[in-house]
Design a protein around this motif. Structure first.
Motif, mmCIF file in Angstrom:
data_model
loop_
_atom_site.group_PDB
_atom_site.id
_atom_site.type_symbol
_atom_site.label_atom_id
_atom_site.label_comp_id
_atom_site.label_asym_id
_atom_site.label_seq_id
_atom_site.Cartn_x
_atom_site.Cartn_y
_atom_site.Cartn_z
ATOM 1 N N ASP A 1 0.859 -1.186 0.000
ATOM 2 C CA ASP A 1 0.000 0.000 0.000
ATOM 3 C C ASP A 1 0.893 1.232 0.000
ATOM 4 N N ARG A 2 0.295 2.383 0.048
ATOM 5 C CA ARG A 2 1.074 3.605 0.176
ATOM 6 C C ARG A 2 1.688 3.687 1.577
ATOM 7 N N ILE B 1 6.883 -4.412 1.600
ATOM 8 C CA ILE B 1 7.110 -5.206 0.393
ATOM 9 C C ILE B 1 6.246 -6.463 0.431
ATOM 10 N N VAL B 2 5.609 -6.743 -0.690
ATOM 11 C CA VAL B 2 4.829 -7.977 -0.830
ATOM 12 C C VAL B 2 5.331 -8.746 -2.044
ATOM 13 N N VAL C 1 -7.835 -21.113 3.337
ATOM 14 C CA VAL C 1 -9.276 -21.319 3.163
ATOM 15 C C VAL C 1 -9.964 -19.962 3.239
ATOM 16 N N LYS C 2 -10.627 -19.593 2.162
ATOM 17 C CA LYS C 2 -11.311 -18.304 2.118
ATOM 18 C C LYS C 2 -12.695 -18.368 2.749
ATOM 19 N N LYS C 3 -13.406 -19.468 2.495
ATOM 20 C CA LYS C 3 -14.805 -19.531 2.923
ATOM 21 C C LYS C 3 -15.245 -20.980 3.054
ATOM 22 N N GLU C 4 -16.130 -21.241 4.019
ATOM 23 C CA GLU C 4 -16.749 -22.559 4.175
ATOM 24 C C GLU C 4 -18.255 -22.377 4.315
ATOM 25 N N LYS D 1 -1.458 -10.861 -3.476
ATOM 26 C CA LYS D 1 -0.328 -10.361 -2.702
ATOM 27 C C LYS D 1 -0.095 -11.263 -1.495
ATOM 28 N N THR D 2 1.178 -11.525 -1.198
ATOM 29 C CA THR D 2 1.514 -12.287 0.002
ATOM 30 C C THR D 2 2.519 -11.499 0.832
ATOM 31 N N LEU D 3 2.314 -11.526 2.130
ATOM 32 C CA LEU D 3 3.189 -10.831 3.071
ATOM 33 C C LEU D 3 3.563 -11.806 4.171
ATOM 34 N N ASP D 4 4.854 -12.031 4.353
ATOM 35 C CA ASP D 4 5.340 -13.000 5.346
ATOM 36 C C ASP D 4 4.716 -14.374 5.128
ATOM 37 N N GLY D 5 4.566 -14.743 3.852
ATOM 38 C CA GLY D 5 4.051 -16.065 3.514
ATOM 39 C C GLY D 5 2.546 -16.209 3.601
ATOM 40 N N LYS D 6 1.831 -15.117 3.904
ATOM 41 C CA LYS D 6 0.374 -15.174 4.030
ATOM 42 C C LYS D 6 -0.281 -14.288 2.984
ATOM 43 N N ILE D 7 -1.436 -14.735 2.492
ATOM 44 C CA ILE D 7 -2.172 -13.964 1.496
ATOM 45 C C ILE D 7 -2.753 -12.709 2.136
ATOM 46 N N VAL D 8 -2.609 -11.588 1.427
ATOM 47 C CA VAL D 8 -3.189 -10.322 1.865
ATOM 48 C C VAL D 8 -4.246 -9.942 0.840
ATOM 49 N N GLU D 9 -5.495 -9.983 1.242
ATOM 50 C CA GLU D 9 -6.585 -9.674 0.296
ATOM 51 C C GLU D 9 -6.952 -8.198 0.361
#
Length: 212
Positions: free
Chosen positions: A7-8, A126-127, A158-161, A204-212
């Motif tokens: 982001d900015r 950074i991502v 997992v995004k949604k169940e 985008k991933t940050l520290d190995g995790k997805i950033v939505e």
């Protein structure tokens, strides 16, 4: 896969009475980068210098910089070099300087503008942007325990169940892991599942995790 900014962000410091403010932003096009530069210039129209650099394209195809009346090669180039060192693309950095009355010399300016870029990058974060497959899976309740264990063990996002007459889940699988995931899924379920959606997306991933 490439590296860009989340982001900015901005941060500042003082060097021999001059105030330096580093601004960084993700930009998907040259027009977007130029718009960001003009925004910062307008915000700091009273500053002595608003120097910048940007890199657009996964292959770093567009690279531009400006010293904005600082000695040639002392401002825009160190900003660009800082971006290249971090392998950043689709990003723009502007370093604003309020002159404090003390000349820094070309070497001092190079270090100061490099630091200005670095603090801006750090603030923006950074991502790593990479391809994932966005999948929707549907399967019987009898398979849920085994599949949940597998998904948790493999650290699949997992995004949604949802739970109807079947278990329905949405997951993101890294592109390079997709074939192995389907192979394991077939083994675990004996291919007793449906795959109503398969979509390739950039995330985008940050520290190995997805950033939505």
């Amino acid at each position: 896969m490439y590296r860009s900014l989340l982001d900015r962000g901005h941060d500042e410091f003082e060097e021999n009475k001059s105030r330096f403010i580093g601004y960084a932003a993700p930009c998907q096009s040259e027009d977007e980068a130029l718009s960001f530069i003009e925004e910062i210039k307008k915000k700091h129209s009273d500053a002595r210098h608003n120097c910048y650099a940007y890199i657009i394209g996964e292959n770093m195809g567009i690279q531009r910089y400006s010293d904005d009346k600082e000695p040639q090669g002392s401002a825009g180039m160190p900003i660009l070099d800082a971006m290249k060192k971090e392998e950043l693309v689709n990003a723009c950095i502007v370093v604003t300087r309020y002159f404090g009355g003390v000349l820094l010399g070309k070497a001092g300016l190079y270090r100061a503008y490099s630091r200005g870029a670095q603090v801006g990058i750090k603030a923006a974060k950074i991502v790593i942007i990479k391809y994932f497959y966005h999948l929707k899976l549907s399967y019987d309740y009898s398979l849920h325990g085994t599949l949940s264990y597998y998904i948790n063990t493999e650290k699949i996002y997992v995004k949604k169940e949802s739970f109807t007459d079947k278990v329905n889940i949405e997951v993101f699988i890294e592109e390079e892991n997709y074939d192995k995931f389907i192979e394991n899924l077939n083994d675990i379920t004996s291919a007793n599942y449906t795959l109503p959606m398969k979509e390739k997306v950039l995330l985008k991933t940050l520290d190995g995790k997805i950033v939505e």
